[in-house]
Enzyme design. Structure first.
Site, PDB file in Angstrom:
ATOM      1  N   ARG A  60      -0.272  -8.406  13.426  1.00 41.06           N
ATOM      2  CA  ARG A  60      -0.846  -7.400  12.515  1.00 41.06           C
ATOM      3  C   ARG A  60      -1.740  -8.071  11.478  1.00 41.06           C
ATOM      4  O   ARG A  60      -2.791  -7.537  11.108  1.00 41.06           O
ATOM      5  CB  ARG A  60       0.286  -6.598  11.851  1.00 41.06           C
ATOM      6  CG  ARG A  60       0.940  -5.615  12.836  1.00 41.06           C
ATOM      7  CD  ARG A  60       2.333  -5.189  12.409  1.00 41.06           C
ATOM      8  NE  ARG A  60       2.356  -4.460  11.173  1.00 41.06           N
ATOM      9  CZ  ARG A  60       3.459  -4.295  10.427  1.00 41.06           C
ATOM     10  NH1 ARG A  60       4.608  -4.837  10.818  1.00 41.06           N
ATOM     11  NH2 ARG A  60       3.396  -3.600   9.323  1.00 41.06           N
ATOM     12  N   LYS A  62       0.826  -1.213   0.000  1.00 42.01           N
ATOM     13  CA  LYS A  62       0.000   0.000   0.000  1.00 42.01           C
ATOM     14  C   LYS A  62       0.861   1.264   0.000  1.00 42.01           C
ATOM     15  O   LYS A  62       0.637   2.178  -0.781  1.00 42.01           O
ATOM     16  CB  LYS A  62      -0.917   0.027   1.234  1.00 42.01           C
ATOM     17  CG  LYS A  62      -1.839  -1.171   1.364  1.00 42.01           C
ATOM     18  CD  LYS A  62      -2.782  -1.033   2.556  1.00 42.01           C
ATOM     19  CE  LYS A  62      -2.086  -1.049   3.903  1.00 42.01           C
ATOM     20  NZ  LYS A  62      -1.496  -2.363   4.274  1.00 42.01           N
TER      21      LYS A  62
END
Ligand code: AMP
Length: 215
Positions: free
Chosen positions: A172, A13
């Site tokens: 995560r 990203k």
């Protein structure tokens, strides 16, 4: 143009957001970057976020939505926004709707970077950035052309994120699966989700995103 880049940690990203900033003059709004800056500066937000980030858990919805609000206010109305790492929960997705309306913006696309999770641990644990300009590198996939020297600015100082170790990465990813992936159907119902193969090489992913934005 306002877009969200969605995908698990290590999907690319940040890398793709930076390329869109360079090619299209859009602005990258990365809550991860904002939080890391707050930690470094020792602000109250940073003090609250530091331990949570080191564990790989999510910082409170209220904190990150306030950061995004401040950034949207500061950047003015002209530039397009790339939301990178935000929203990450349903509450954040609702908050973003409200913020966009307040700032006279609307969401064009949610671009999901589809990746093979097994490959992500290697991607993440090998990554490092130039300490001066932030250019991204990788132990295996993208070493600087001249050893230990940044291709972009010539600096010889690099850094690694504290939360890019295998244990934290697994947490995560768990957070992504449990809290972030479930927001996709909301955007799917609006017909704005587009999918890109995030396992392709960096330039191919950028081309695929550009094609979506140009459509
Ligand atoms: P990132 O740079 O996007 O991988 O984010 C690094 C860490 O910052 C995450 O593991 C979280 O602890 C925190 N963080 C970043 N963005 C958010 C968000 N939108 N909501 C909650 N926590 C966040």
């Amino acid at each position: 143009m306002n877009i969200i880049l969605l995908g698990p940690p290590g999907a690319g990203k940040g890398t793709q957001a930076q390329r869109l900033v360079e090619h299209r003059g859009m602005r990258q709004l990365s809550t991860g970057d904002m939080l890391r800056a707050a930690v470094k500066a020792g602000t109250p937000v940073g003090l609250e976020a530091k331990a949570v980030m080191e564990r790989g858990e999510l910082v409170s919805d209220e904190i990150v939505s306030k950061l995004i609000d401040a950034e949207l206010t500061a950047m003015g109305a002209d530039a397009g926004a790339i939301f990178d790492g935000y929203p990450r929960t349903e509450a954040q997705a609702h908050a973003l709707d409200a913020l966009l309306a307040q700032h006279g913006r609307s969401l064009d696309y949610v671009i999901e970077l589809e990746v093979n999770e097994d490959a992500l641990v290697e991607r993440i644990t090998g990554r490092f950035t130039c300490a001066n300009c932030g250019e991204g590198y990788h132990d295996v996939f993208k070493q600087p052309a001249v050893e230990a020297t940044c291709d972009k600015c010539g600096s010889r100082e690099f850094k690694r994120r504290l939360d890019d170790n295998e244990d934290t990465v697994r947490t995560r990813m768990g957070e992504y699966r449990a809290k972030t992936a479930p927001i996709l159907p909301v955007y799917e119902a609006r017909g704005i989700v587009r999918r890109v193969d995030g396992m392709a090489d960096i330039g191919t992913v950028t081309d695929a995103i550009e094609a979506i934005l140009a459509a």
